[in-house]
Design a protein around this motif. Structure first.
Motif, PDB file in Angstrom:
ATOM      1  N   ILE A   1      41.307 -39.422  15.882  1.00 22.95           N
ATOM      2  CA  ILE A   1      40.019 -40.074  16.107  1.00 22.95           C
ATOM      3  C   ILE A   1      39.357 -39.402  17.303  1.00 22.95           C
ATOM      4  CG2 ILE A   1      38.843 -42.236  16.657  1.00 22.95           C
ATOM      5  CD1 ILE A   1      41.250 -43.693  15.404  1.00 22.95           C
ATOM      6  N   ILE A   2      38.215 -38.772  17.052  1.00 23.13           N
ATOM      7  CA  ILE A   2      37.523 -38.032  18.110  1.00 23.13           C
ATOM      8  C   ILE A   2      36.819 -38.996  19.060  1.00 23.13           C
ATOM      9  CG2 ILE A   2      35.687 -36.370  18.591  1.00 23.13           C
ATOM     10  CD1 ILE A   2      36.305 -35.102  15.899  1.00 23.13           C
ATOM     11  N   GLU A   3      36.075 -39.915  18.489  1.00 23.24           N
ATOM     12  CA  GLU A   3      35.398 -40.963  19.271  1.00 23.24           C
ATOM     13  C   GLU A   3      35.589 -42.275  18.535  1.00 23.24           C
ATOM     14  OE1 GLU A   3      34.099 -40.649  22.153  1.00 23.24           O
ATOM     15  OE2 GLU A   3      33.799 -38.488  22.352  1.00 23.24           O
ATOM     16  N   GLY A   4      35.834 -43.348  19.273  1.00 28.59           N
ATOM     17  CA  GLY A   4      36.024 -44.629  18.612  1.00 28.59           C
ATOM     18  C   GLY A   4      35.768 -45.796  19.544  1.00 28.59           C
ATOM     19  N   ALA A   5      35.421 -46.925  18.966  1.00 29.60           N
ATOM     20  CA  ALA A   5      35.167 -48.139  19.739  1.00 29.60           C
ATOM     21  C   ALA A   5      35.455 -49.355  18.868  1.00 29.60           C
ATOM     22  CB  ALA A   5      33.724 -48.174  20.235  1.00 29.60           C
ATOM     23  N   THR A   6      35.807 -50.448  19.511  1.00 31.38           N
ATOM     24  CA  THR A   6      36.067 -51.701  18.818  1.00 31.38           C
ATOM     25  C   THR A   6      35.123 -52.771  19.339  1.00 31.38           C
ATOM     26  OG1 THR A   6      38.403 -51.209  18.437  1.00 31.38           O
ATOM     27  CG2 THR A   6      37.765 -53.518  18.328  1.00 31.38           C
ATOM     28  N   LEU A   7      34.536 -53.519  18.424  1.00 30.19           N
ATOM     29  CA  LEU A   7      33.617 -54.600  18.756  1.00 30.19           C
ATOM     30  C   LEU A   7      34.195 -55.907  18.237  1.00 30.19           C
ATOM     31  CD1 LEU A   7      30.691 -55.283  19.803  1.00 30.19           C
ATOM     32  CD2 LEU A   7      29.941 -54.970  17.446  1.00 30.19           C
ATOM     33  N   ALA A   8      34.194 -56.938  19.064  1.00 32.60           N
ATOM     34  CA  ALA A   8      34.777 -58.225  18.672  1.00 32.60           C
ATOM     35  C   ALA A   8      33.820 -59.008  17.775  1.00 32.60           C
ATOM     36  CB  ALA A   8      35.132 -59.042  19.909  1.00 32.60           C
ATOM     37  N   VAL A   9      33.427 -58.381  16.676  1.00 31.25           N
ATOM     38  CA  VAL A   9      32.560 -59.011  15.678  1.00 31.25           C
ATOM     39  C   VAL A   9      33.130 -58.697  14.305  1.00 31.25           C
ATOM     40  CG1 VAL A   9      30.300 -58.954  14.560  1.00 31.25           C
ATOM     41  CG2 VAL A   9      30.447 -58.931  17.052  1.00 31.25           C
ATOM     42  N   GLY A  10      33.345 -59.741  13.502  1.00 31.75           N
ATOM     43  CA  GLY A  10      33.873 -59.538  12.161  1.00 31.75           C
ATOM     44  C   GLY A  10      33.501 -60.698  11.261  1.00 31.75           C
ATOM     45  N   GLY A  11      34.208 -60.813  10.158  1.00 34.64           N
ATOM     46  CA  GLY A  11      33.903 -61.833   9.165  1.00 34.64           C
ATOM     47  C   GLY A  11      33.948 -63.251   9.706  1.00 34.64           C
ATOM     48  N   LYS A  12      34.900 -63.544  10.602  1.00 30.45           N
ATOM     49  CA  LYS A  12      35.009 -64.900  11.149  1.00 30.45           C
ATOM     50  C   LYS A  12      33.794 -65.255  12.001  1.00 30.45           C
ATOM     51  CE  LYS A  12      39.961 -65.889  11.159  1.00 30.45           C
ATOM     52  NZ  LYS A  12      41.119 -66.314  11.988  1.00 30.45           N
ATOM     53  N   ALA A  13      33.306 -64.289  12.774  1.00 30.28           N
ATOM     54  CA  ALA A  13      32.120 -64.537  13.599  1.00 30.28           C
ATOM     55  C   ALA A  13      30.907 -64.813  12.722  1.00 30.28           C
ATOM     56  CB  ALA A  13      31.862 -63.340  14.513  1.00 30.28           C
ATOM     57  N   ILE A  14      30.841 -64.118  11.596  1.00 29.52           N
ATOM     58  CA  ILE A  14      29.734 -64.324  10.655  1.00 29.52           C
ATOM     59  C   ILE A  14      29.824 -65.724  10.048  1.00 29.52           C
ATOM     60  CG2 ILE A  14      28.793 -63.577   8.433  1.00 29.52           C
ATOM     61  CD1 ILE A  14      29.662 -60.693   9.353  1.00 29.52           C
ATOM     62  N   ASP A  15      31.028 -66.163   9.706  1.00 28.42           N
ATOM     63  CA  ASP A  15      31.208 -67.519   9.180  1.00 28.42           C
ATOM     64  C   ASP A  15      30.743 -68.559  10.196  1.00 28.42           C
ATOM     65  OD1 ASP A  15      32.342 -66.287   6.994  1.00 28.42           O
ATOM     66  OD2 ASP A  15      34.407 -66.716   7.576  1.00 28.42           O
ATOM     67  N   SER A  16      31.139 -68.376  11.439  1.00 35.80           N
ATOM     68  CA  SER A  16      30.753 -69.319  12.496  1.00 35.80           C
ATOM     69  C   SER A  16      29.237 -69.344  12.690  1.00 35.80           C
ATOM     70  CB  SER A  16      31.436 -68.946  13.818  1.00 35.80           C
ATOM     71  OG  SER A  16      32.838 -69.039  13.710  1.00 35.80           O
ATOM     72  N   GLN A  17      28.622 -68.177  12.619  1.00 38.04           N
ATOM     73  CA  GLN A  17      27.168 -68.093  12.771  1.00 38.04           C
ATOM     74  C   GLN A  17      26.464 -68.797  11.617  1.00 38.04           C
ATOM     75  OE1 GLN A  17      25.836 -66.977  15.472  1.00 38.04           O
ATOM     76  NE2 GLN A  17      23.685 -67.111  14.893  1.00 38.04           N
ATOM     77  N   LEU A  18      27.014 -68.677  10.402  1.00 37.67           N
ATOM     78  CA  LEU A  18      26.406 -69.331   9.245  1.00 37.67           C
ATOM     79  C   LEU A  18      26.503 -70.847   9.362  1.00 37.67           C
ATOM     80  CD1 LEU A  18      25.005 -69.115   6.548  1.00 37.67           C
ATOM     81  CD2 LEU A  18      27.233 -68.731   5.453  1.00 37.67           C
ATOM     82  N   VAL A  19      27.596 -71.349   9.919  1.00 38.08           N
ATOM     83  CA  VAL A  19      27.722 -72.793  10.166  1.00 38.08           C
ATOM     84  C   VAL A  19      26.573 -73.267  11.052  1.00 38.08           C
ATOM     85  CG1 VAL A  19      29.104 -74.563  11.333  1.00 38.08           C
ATOM     86  CG2 VAL A  19      30.222 -72.893   9.837  1.00 38.08           C
ATOM     87  N   LYS A  20      26.255 -72.481  12.090  1.00 41.42           N
ATOM     88  CA  LYS A  20      25.168 -72.855  13.007  1.00 41.42           C
ATOM     89  C   LYS A  20      23.805 -72.809  12.315  1.00 41.42           C
ATOM     90  CE  LYS A  20      27.575 -71.077  17.095  1.00 41.42           C
ATOM     91  NZ  LYS A  20      27.549 -70.057  18.182  1.00 41.42           N
TER      92      LYS A  20
END
Length: 336
Positions: free
Chosen positions: A172-191
């Motif tokens: 991996i030449i360049e990489g990053a991780t973001l704490a956003v995924g399917g669960k965050a989307i579910d929580s946002q949809l609840v709101k």
């Protein structure tokens, strides 16, 4: 001594297990259900069973994942769950059988966090553990030749995090991780549903809405009826939710993902950037199935982009392909 070779993707949303010569043999929620007793919490539900009771328990029962934001939050609970899931795919384990695992791990884990994962596997009865970067497994599972001198960008939108990286020559030449995924989307949809319709729905209902009518097209008229609780009267209430409601929930989170993609693209060397412009971007992960995602991201980053075949399983299938090709696995281990 007999050996059993497994690839295990211990994710924050799902755990998948691939057994050499058998294929993908298990995929269950990374969830535990524990009941409060006089002596503390006692584990009663694991994996699929815990997923089935989520949102349907009394106040004495909690359902949770021992993996959060790609990090092991509880070694003890993670060990209990992993031991249970491995026993389902290796029911014939004898005293003199060794279980060896390759384990995809997210970009950005520090040494202690990787050690915590290793401890979980060893405590669960695994004899040896080899870690492979998750992005490399996802790229391999998506059909990319990860050993070629031709760079590819991979975006893996998982259950609890998103990995973005550029793969070339087995690394991996360049990489990053973001704490956003399917669960965050579910929580946002609840709101979104609560704010727009005054009805509170559970995470399981939000996930069902996302999977069945989720779309990023503004003119999509798909809809479905769900049952929740009226926020004012606290009584059961039904509401019709639309695909555009899912888009409202998703777009702010996709904005964060595209920001990381653009940041990664902007720091690439010219030769690597030229490769990515020619080869395009491949998207994997469970969220990649949502209607219109490829078009949305393509417009945001202005580069060729496609969704992998079987995106939700690309990572574990890639790890399984490495199990089946030991020469490629050894070559990869020499590169990373």
């Amino acid at each position: 001594m007999a050996e059993i070779l497994l690839a295990v993707d211990l994710g924050g949303a799902y755990t998948s297990i691939y057994r050499k010569d058998s294929g993908l043999v298990l995929k269950e929620p990374t969830l535990i259900g524990a009941v409060m007793t006089e002596n503390g919490y006692e584990v009663k539900y694991l994996g699929q069973q815990a997923g089935e009771i989520q949102g349907k328990t009394d106040e004495r029962t909690i359902v949770f994942s021992p993996i959060s934001e790609s990090v092991v939050k509880s070694i003890d609970y993670a060990t209990i769950l992993l031991k249970h899931l491995i026993s389902k795919v290796v029911p014939d384990k004898k005293m003199f059988t060794k279980i060896k695992c390759i384990v995809p791990f997210p970009t950005g884990l520090n040494e202690q966090e990787k050690q915590d994962y290793k401890t979980v596997f060893l405590n669960a009865g695994v004899s040896s553990v080899v870690f492979i970067p998750r992005l490399l497994c996802s790229a391999y599972g998506a059909g990319i030749n990860i050993f070629a001198n031709s760079a590819n960008m991979v975006v893996d939108i998982g259950g609890v995090s998103t990995d973005v990286g550029v793969v070339n020559l087995g690394s991996i030449i360049e990489g990053a991780t973001l704490a956003v995924g399917g669960k965050a989307i579910d929580s946002q949809l609840v709101k979104v549903v609560a704010n727009k319709y005054g009805v509170e729905i559970g995470l399981a209902s939000a996930r069902k809405i996302k999977e069945e009518i989720g779309s990023l097209y503004s003119n999509d008229t798909a809809n479905m009826e769900v049952v929740g609780v009226d926020i004012n009267t606290k009584t059961p209430a039904s509401v019709v939710v639309y695909a555009t409601d899912v888009k409202t929930a998703v777009v702010p989170l996709l904005t964060e993902i595209t920001r990381i993609m653009e940041t990664t693209l902007n720091i690439l060397q010219p030769e690597i950037s030229a490769d990515v412009a020619q080869n395009g971007i491949v998207v994997t992960g469970g969220f990649a199935d949502i209607v219109g995602l490829a078009r949305y991201l393509r417009n945001e980053v202005n580069l060729p982009l496609k969704i992998a075949d079987e995106p939700a399983n690309a990572c574990i299938l890639g790890a399984g392909k490495l199990l089946a090709n030991m020469s490629s696995l050894k070559k990869l281990l020499n590169e990373i």
